[in-house]
Design an enzyme around this catalytic site. Structure first.
Site, PDB file in Angstrom:
ATOM      1  N   SER A 101      10.001  44.565 -47.834  1.00 19.18           N
ATOM      2  CA  SER A 101      10.876  45.823 -47.977  1.00 19.18           C
ATOM      3  C   SER A 101      11.221  45.905 -49.241  1.00 19.18           C
ATOM      4  O   SER A 101      11.590  45.114 -49.967  1.00 19.18           O
ATOM      5  CB  SER A 101      12.134  45.605 -46.975  1.00 19.18           C
ATOM      6  OG  SER A 101      13.093  46.741 -47.379  1.00 19.18           O
TER       7      SER A 101
ATOM      8  N   TYR B 252      19.302  41.131 -43.506  1.00 21.95           N
ATOM      9  CA  TYR B 252      17.801  41.884 -43.775  1.00 21.95           C
ATOM     10  C   TYR B 252      17.382  41.793 -45.079  1.00 21.95           C
ATOM     11  O   TYR B 252      16.309  41.288 -45.262  1.00 21.95           O
ATOM     12  CB  TYR B 252      18.054  43.539 -43.249  1.00 21.95           C
ATOM     13  CG  TYR B 252      16.860  44.176 -43.250  1.00 21.95           C
ATOM     14  CD1 TYR B 252      15.904  43.953 -42.093  1.00 21.95           C
ATOM     15  CD2 TYR B 252      16.412  45.053 -44.333  1.00 21.95           C
ATOM     16  CE1 TYR B 252      14.754  44.711 -42.041  1.00 21.95           C
ATOM     17  CE2 TYR B 252      15.230  45.532 -44.404  1.00 21.95           C
ATOM     18  CZ  TYR B 252      14.526  45.501 -43.190  1.00 21.95           C
ATOM     19  OH  TYR B 252      13.256  46.084 -43.088  1.00 21.95           O
TER      20      TYR B 252
HETATM   21  N1  LIG Z   1      11.200  51.407 -40.556  1.00 23.63           N
HETATM   22  C1  LIG Z   1      11.147  51.371 -42.093  1.00 23.63           C
HETATM   23  O1  LIG Z   1      11.726  52.175 -42.806  1.00 23.63           O
HETATM   24  C2  LIG Z   1      10.882  50.110 -42.720  1.00 23.63           C
HETATM   25  C3  LIG Z   1      10.337  48.983 -42.073  1.00 23.63           C
HETATM   26  N2  LIG Z   1      10.077  47.911 -42.512  1.00 23.63           N
HETATM   27  C4  LIG Z   1       9.559  46.742 -41.892  1.00 23.63           C
HETATM   28  O2  LIG Z   1       8.376  47.000 -41.134  1.00 23.63           O
HETATM   29  C5  LIG Z   1       8.293  46.303 -39.850  1.00 23.63           C
HETATM   30  C6  LIG Z   1       8.003  46.929 -38.871  1.00 23.63           C
HETATM   31  O3  LIG Z   1       9.365  47.486 -38.475  1.00 23.63           O
HETATM   32  P1  LIG Z   1       9.292  49.067 -37.779  1.00 23.63           P
HETATM   33  O4  LIG Z   1       8.072  49.379 -37.265  1.00 23.63           O
HETATM   34  O5  LIG Z   1      10.101  49.923 -38.680  1.00 23.63           O
HETATM   35  O6  LIG Z   1      10.496  48.657 -36.561  1.00 23.63           O
HETATM   36  P2  LIG Z   1      10.176  48.763 -35.074  1.00 23.63           P
HETATM   37  O7  LIG Z   1      11.490  48.283 -34.391  1.00 23.63           O
HETATM   38  O8  LIG Z   1       9.445  49.948 -34.527  1.00 23.63           O
HETATM   39  O9  LIG Z   1       9.095  47.396 -34.876  1.00 23.63           O
HETATM   40  C7  LIG Z   1       9.307  46.138 -34.989  1.00 23.63           C
HETATM   41  C8  LIG Z   1       8.434  45.539 -34.616  1.00 23.63           C
HETATM   42  O10 LIG Z   1       8.749  43.862 -34.269  1.00 23.63           O
HETATM   43  C9  LIG Z   1       8.747  43.446 -33.217  1.00 23.63           C
HETATM   44  N3  LIG Z   1       9.863  42.324 -32.929  1.00 23.63           N
HETATM   45  C10 LIG Z   1      10.982  42.295 -33.148  1.00 23.63           C
HETATM   46  N4  LIG Z   1      11.628  40.992 -32.867  1.00 23.63           N
HETATM   47  C11 LIG Z   1      10.492  40.246 -32.272  1.00 23.63           C
HETATM   48  C12 LIG Z   1      10.565  39.123 -31.824  1.00 23.63           C
HETATM   49  N5  LIG Z   1      11.809  38.060 -31.822  1.00 23.63           N
HETATM   50  N6  LIG Z   1       9.415  38.621 -31.598  1.00 23.63           N
HETATM   51  C13 LIG Z   1       8.234  39.178 -31.594  1.00 23.63           C
HETATM   52  N7  LIG Z   1       8.475  40.629 -31.955  1.00 23.63           N
HETATM   53  C14 LIG Z   1       9.607  40.941 -32.505  1.00 23.63           C
HETATM   54  C15 LIG Z   1       9.002  44.350 -32.161  1.00 23.63           C
HETATM   55  O11 LIG Z   1       8.482  44.091 -30.884  1.00 23.63           O
HETATM   56  P3  LIG Z   1       9.225  44.649 -29.439  1.00 23.63           P
HETATM   57  O12 LIG Z   1       9.248  46.051 -29.484  1.00 23.63           O
HETATM   58  O13 LIG Z   1       8.202  44.135 -28.398  1.00 23.63           O
HETATM   59  O14 LIG Z   1      10.465  43.958 -29.295  1.00 23.63           O
HETATM   60  C16 LIG Z   1       8.376  45.781 -32.940  1.00 23.63           C
HETATM   61  O15 LIG Z   1       6.963  45.564 -32.388  1.00 23.63           O
HETATM   62  C17 LIG Z   1       9.528  45.447 -39.853  1.00 23.63           C
HETATM   63  O16 LIG Z   1       9.289  44.035 -40.602  1.00 23.63           O
HETATM   64  C18 LIG Z   1      10.473  45.875 -40.921  1.00 23.63           C
HETATM   65  O17 LIG Z   1      11.298  45.267 -41.604  1.00 23.63           O
HETATM   66  C19 LIG Z   1      10.251  47.454 -44.019  1.00 23.63           C
HETATM   67  C20 LIG Z   1      10.316  48.661 -44.652  1.00 23.63           C
HETATM   68  C21 LIG Z   1      10.906  49.912 -44.279  1.00 23.63           C
HETATM   69  C1  LIG Z   2      19.823  62.261 -46.550  1.00 24.61           C
HETATM   70  C2  LIG Z   2      19.421  61.165 -45.544  1.00 24.61           C
HETATM   71  C3  LIG Z   2      18.026  60.689 -46.129  1.00 24.61           C
HETATM   72  C4  LIG Z   2      20.751  60.125 -45.516  1.00 24.61           C
HETATM   73  C5  LIG Z   2      20.234  59.024 -44.975  1.00 24.61           C
HETATM   74  C6  LIG Z   2      21.146  57.816 -45.510  1.00 24.61           C
HETATM   75  C7  LIG Z   2      20.798  56.516 -44.844  1.00 24.61           C
HETATM   76  C8  LIG Z   2      20.882  56.246 -43.392  1.00 24.61           C
HETATM   77  C9  LIG Z   2      19.584  55.946 -45.358  1.00 24.61           C
HETATM   78  C10 LIG Z   2      19.301  56.024 -46.934  1.00 24.61           C
HETATM   79  C11 LIG Z   2      18.411  55.237 -47.575  1.00 24.61           C
HETATM   80  C12 LIG Z   2      17.770  54.582 -46.155  1.00 24.61           C
HETATM   81  C13 LIG Z   2      16.813  53.203 -46.330  1.00 24.61           C
HETATM   82  C14 LIG Z   2      16.467  52.511 -47.335  1.00 24.61           C
HETATM   83  C15 LIG Z   2      15.792  51.554 -47.472  1.00 24.61           C
HETATM   84  C16 LIG Z   2      14.863  51.033 -46.178  1.00 24.61           C
HETATM   85  C17 LIG Z   2      14.138  49.649 -46.501  1.00 24.61           C
HETATM   86  C18 LIG Z   2      13.075  49.907 -47.224  1.00 24.61           C
HETATM   87  C19 LIG Z   2      13.979  49.120 -45.081  1.00 24.61           C
HETATM   88  O1  LIG Z   2      13.627  48.196 -45.020  1.00 24.61           O
HETATM   89  C20 LIG Z   2      14.554  49.535 -43.543  1.00 24.61           C
HETATM   90  C21 LIG Z   2      15.302  50.847 -43.729  1.00 24.61           C
HETATM   91  C22 LIG Z   2      16.114  51.080 -45.022  1.00 24.61           C
HETATM   92  C23 LIG Z   2      17.164  50.279 -45.279  1.00 24.61           C
HETATM   93  C24 LIG Z   2      16.566  52.575 -44.916  1.00 24.61           C
HETATM   94  C25 LIG Z   2      17.748  52.785 -43.837  1.00 24.61           C
HETATM   95  C26 LIG Z   2      18.387  54.080 -44.041  1.00 24.61           C
HETATM   96  C27 LIG Z   2      18.860  54.554 -45.154  1.00 24.61           C
HETATM   97  C28 LIG Z   2      19.992  53.746 -45.393  1.00 24.61           C
END
Ligand SMILES: NC(=O)C1=CN([C@@H]2O[C@H](COP(=O)(O)OP(=O)(O)OC[C@H]3O[C@@H](n4cnc5c(N)ncnc54)[C@H](OP(=O)(O)O)[C@@H]3O)[C@@H](O)[C@H]2O)C=CC1
Ligand SMILES: CC(C)CCC[C@@H](C)[C@H]1CC[C@H]2C3=CC[C@H]4[C@H](C)C(=O)CC[C@]4(C)[C@H]3CC[C@]12C
Length: 283
Positions: free
Chosen positions: A121, A143
């Protein structure tokens, strides 16, 4: 079997607490080699957004950085899982590492290089991480810490295992609407904010917003020769203001000595976990 072994294998990566599922999900004995393992599971429990800090960021010109990294505006509260580990650390990093170590014989020493692709991330930050508290029991940025530890782990794995044909990369999918973000703000609010986020995207190219756009770096990496990649770079999925997807490589802020030290600690913890779950492992 060769065809199955040549395919990318998407695996849900369980935490050590669900060790039975490691064996079940990998079905490791059924494969002769693994070409790709995508390590994507992640959690962010109890997220809190500091909107006042975001507002101040607007006044001080830091708002774009805050909107793309969430630096200074997000905290989480973590807890211990059933194995006595910090839950975020265990889910976002340690469970994956155990899986990788269990698969090492299928990933190393093959004719063709094998690949690990970790979903990290842009929220990963050195100041949220400390070697003396690598599980992040004391702070409120578990995180960010877990993602920084992921970056460090990938760097060490490359140092140790490139010679044996295993290459590790980290990607950031950008801000994507998913179950994780729907726990930060309610779905209806994200939907209302969508036009604003499309506008922000003209300035913040990591506002990929959809899982399809967010997977750009994952797909791009699949097509690259691993030898051509930089172990110290994170590959970011980006989407332009007009909706064109591309990948931006950005150098990571990682210290290789810290990475080595963390890895030693992780191996020690792995030893303890494996002793505990010895009877569940496929020998
Ligand atoms: N969304 C975003 O903006 C961002 C996301 N990421 C990263 O992307 C990845 C995917 O997240 P995202 O798709 O957004 O979120 P989701 O919550 O949609 O997906 C998370 C996934 O992780 C699985 N998971 C969580 N806990 C466990 C566990 N204990 N064992 C096995 N599987 C588990 C979930 O499975 P289940 O549903 O079966 O629990 C689900 O499939 C993460 O690593 C997140 O940190 C990085 C940057 C930004
Ligand atoms: C006008 C809107 C976009 C205001 C939203 C405010 C906050 C809820 C969000 C602003 C920035 C967001 C994030 C930035 C980085 C993401 C990171 C890469 C990740 O891994 C997980 C999610 C983020 C932390 C995400 C979460 C929401 C915000 C803080």
């Amino acid at each position: 079997m060769a065809a199955a072994a040549a395919a990318a294998v998407p695996v849900a990566t369980p935490t050590p607490g669900r060790m039975e599922r490691v064996v079940l999900v990998t079905g490791a004995s059924g494969f002769q080699r693994l070409d790709f393992v995508y390590l994507n599971a992640g959690i962010m429990p109890n997220p809190q957004v500091n909107f006042r800090a975001l507002w101040q960021g607007l006044m001080t010109g830091k708002v774009l950085h805050m909107l793309t990294t969430a630096e200074g505006i997000m905290t989480q509260t973590d807890r211990l899982n059933g194995d006595g580990l910090q839950e975020v650390f265990a889910t976002n990093l340690f469970g994956h590492l155990i899986l990788v170590r269990q698969l090492e014989s299928l990933l190393c020493g093959n004719e063709k290089p094998s690949r690990l692709i970790w979903t990290s991330s842009s929220n990963a930050r050195e100041t949220a991480f400390s070697l003396s508290d690598y599980q992040h029991a004391k702070g409120q940025e578990s995180y960010s810490s877990s993602k920084y530890a992921t970056d460090l782990t990938s760097v060490v794995l490359n140092r140790k295992l490139n010679k044996q044909g295993l290459y590790s990369s980290v990607v950031c999918p950008g801000l994507v609407m998913s179950n994780m973000t729907y726990r930060i703000l309610p779905v209806f609010l994200w939907k209302l904010l969508m036009p604003i986020m499309w506008l922000i995207r003209f300035f913040a190219k990591t506002y990929t917003l959809t899982p399809y756009n967010g997977a750009e770096a994952h797909v791009w990496l699949f097509k690259q020769k691993p030898e051509s990649l930089d172990a110290l770079v994170k590959y970011h999925s980006c989407t332009s203001g007009l909706g064109k997807n591309y990948v931006e490589p950005r150098k990571m802020d990682v210290d290789e000595e810290t990475a080595e030290k963390l890895y030693e600690k992780l191996l020690e913890l792995e030893k303890q976990a494996l002793e505990k779950y010895d009877d569940l492992l496929d020998k």
